[in-house]
Design a protein around this motif. Structure first.
Motif, PDB file in Angstrom:
ATOM      1  N   CYS A  32     -19.237  -3.366 -41.747  1.00 51.24           N
ATOM      2  CA  CYS A  32     -19.257  -4.346 -40.655  1.00 51.24           C
ATOM      3  C   CYS A  32     -20.559  -5.133 -40.632  1.00 51.24           C
ATOM      4  CB  CYS A  32     -19.039  -3.647 -39.320  1.00 51.24           C
ATOM      5  SG  CYS A  32     -17.364  -3.033 -39.096  1.00 51.24           S
TER       6      CYS A  32
ATOM      7  N   VAL B 176     -15.242   0.622 -35.360  1.00 45.07           N
ATOM      8  CA  VAL B 176     -15.028  -0.663 -36.032  1.00 45.07           C
ATOM      9  C   VAL B 176     -14.935  -1.789 -35.006  1.00 45.07           C
ATOM     10  CG1 VAL B 176     -13.351  -2.016 -37.358  1.00 45.07           C
ATOM     11  CG2 VAL B 176     -13.941   0.260 -38.100  1.00 45.07           C
TER      12      VAL B 176
ATOM     13  N   VAL C 285     -18.182   2.505 -42.407  1.00 50.31           N
ATOM     14  CA  VAL C 285     -17.692   1.415 -41.555  1.00 50.31           C
ATOM     15  C   VAL C 285     -18.862   0.595 -41.020  1.00 50.31           C
ATOM     16  CG1 VAL C 285     -16.684   1.043 -39.268  1.00 50.31           C
ATOM     17  CG2 VAL C 285     -15.482   2.413 -40.939  1.00 50.31           C
TER      18      VAL C 285
ATOM     19  N   PHE D   5     -18.483  -2.478 -33.678  1.00 48.03           N
ATOM     20  CA  PHE D   5     -19.381  -3.093 -34.668  1.00 48.03           C
ATOM     21  C   PHE D   5     -18.988  -4.535 -34.954  1.00 48.03           C
ATOM     22  CE2 PHE D   5     -19.824   1.409 -36.639  1.00 48.03           C
ATOM     23  CZ  PHE D   5     -20.564   1.825 -35.539  1.00 48.03           C
ATOM     24  N   ARG D   6     -17.703  -4.768 -35.194  1.00 41.91           N
ATOM     25  CA  ARG D   6     -17.248  -6.138 -35.474  1.00 41.91           C
ATOM     26  C   ARG D   6     -17.362  -7.023 -34.231  1.00 41.91           C
ATOM     27  NH1 ARG D   6     -16.693  -8.307 -40.228  1.00 41.91           N
ATOM     28  NH2 ARG D   6     -14.824  -9.414 -39.682  1.00 41.91           N
TER      29      ARG D   6
ATOM     30  N   GLY E 291     -20.472  -9.191 -41.491  1.00 48.09           N
ATOM     31  CA  GLY E 291     -20.691  -9.942 -40.265  1.00 48.09           C
ATOM     32  C   GLY E 291     -21.069 -11.377 -40.550  1.00 48.09           C
TER      33      GLY E 291
ATOM     34  N   ARG F 264     -25.481 -10.715 -38.028  1.00 44.40           N
ATOM     35  CA  ARG F 264     -25.227  -9.374 -38.550  1.00 44.40           C
ATOM     36  C   ARG F 264     -25.943  -8.312 -37.744  1.00 44.40           C
ATOM     37  NH1 ARG F 264     -25.854 -11.538 -44.583  1.00 44.40           N
ATOM     38  NH2 ARG F 264     -23.729 -12.279 -44.804  1.00 44.40           N
TER      39      ARG F 264
ATOM     40  N   ALA G 134     -20.949  -8.040 -33.789  1.00 49.51           N
ATOM     41  CA  ALA G 134     -21.354  -9.056 -34.767  1.00 49.51           C
ATOM     42  C   ALA G 134     -20.849 -10.434 -34.355  1.00 49.51           C
ATOM     43  CB  ALA G 134     -20.821  -8.685 -36.155  1.00 49.51           C
ATOM     44  N   TYR G 135     -19.613 -10.512 -33.905  1.00 52.63           N
ATOM     45  CA  TYR G 135     -19.069 -11.812 -33.532  1.00 52.63           C
ATOM     46  C   TYR G 135     -19.576 -12.286 -32.176  1.00 52.63           C
ATOM     47  CZ  TYR G 135     -16.135 -12.041 -37.595  1.00 52.63           C
ATOM     48  OH  TYR G 135     -15.709 -12.125 -38.888  1.00 52.63           O
TER      49      TYR G 135
ATOM     50  N   ALA H 160     -23.965  -6.241 -35.361  1.00 54.24           N
ATOM     51  CA  ALA H 160     -23.274  -5.050 -35.844  1.00 54.24           C
ATOM     52  C   ALA H 160     -24.250  -3.913 -36.112  1.00 54.24           C
ATOM     53  CB  ALA H 160     -22.495  -5.363 -37.120  1.00 54.24           C
TER      54      ALA H 160
END
Length: 123
Positions: free
Chosen positions: A105, A44, A101, A47-48, A109, A57, A51-52, A60
């Motif tokens: 994510c 998690v 998950v 992946f998050r 995203g 997206r 994305a950030y 992620a």
């Protein structure tokens, strides 16, 4: 065509996802209750964070694809009879939980939004 730095970042996220998937495969069966939670929390976070960091997206999706490839390759048995995943609830929780998950994510995203405040609807 995206810039070379952005492509390199996505390839790096893909490789990092493969490493996190392989590490999670080892940890999930080592410490039965906490190992699965630790492996999924690591996925998690990656992946998050991807994305950030990338602002899309696809940030992620790239590590999720690497995670998926490494985990699927590690589920195969070898001709000698060796295996990494035992047939049990913990292994299935790691496999299915990681896939869920990854989808969550990638879906949650940050999407592309215009930077100009006048370009938004209802303004």
């Amino acid at each position: 065509m995206p810039p070379a730095g952005r492509v390199a970042a996505y390839v790096g996220l893909l490789l990092l996802g493969a490493v996190v998937g392989a590490a999670g495969s080892l940890v999930q069966s080592a410490w039965v209750p906490a190992g699965v939670l630790l492996a999924l929390l690591g996925a998690v976070g990656l992946f998050r964070g991807g994305a950030y960091a990338m602002g899309t997206r696809a940030g992620a999706v790239a590590p999720a694809a690497g995670w998926m490839i490494s985990v699927i390759l590690l589920t195969a048995t070898r001709p000698e009879g060796d295996f990494l995943f035992a047939a049990g609830v913990v292994s299935y929780l790691f496999l299915l939980g990681g896939m869920a998950v990854a989808v969550m994510c990638a879906t949650l995203g940050p999407g592309r939004q215009p930077n100009d405040p006048g370009a938004r609807l209802a303004k």
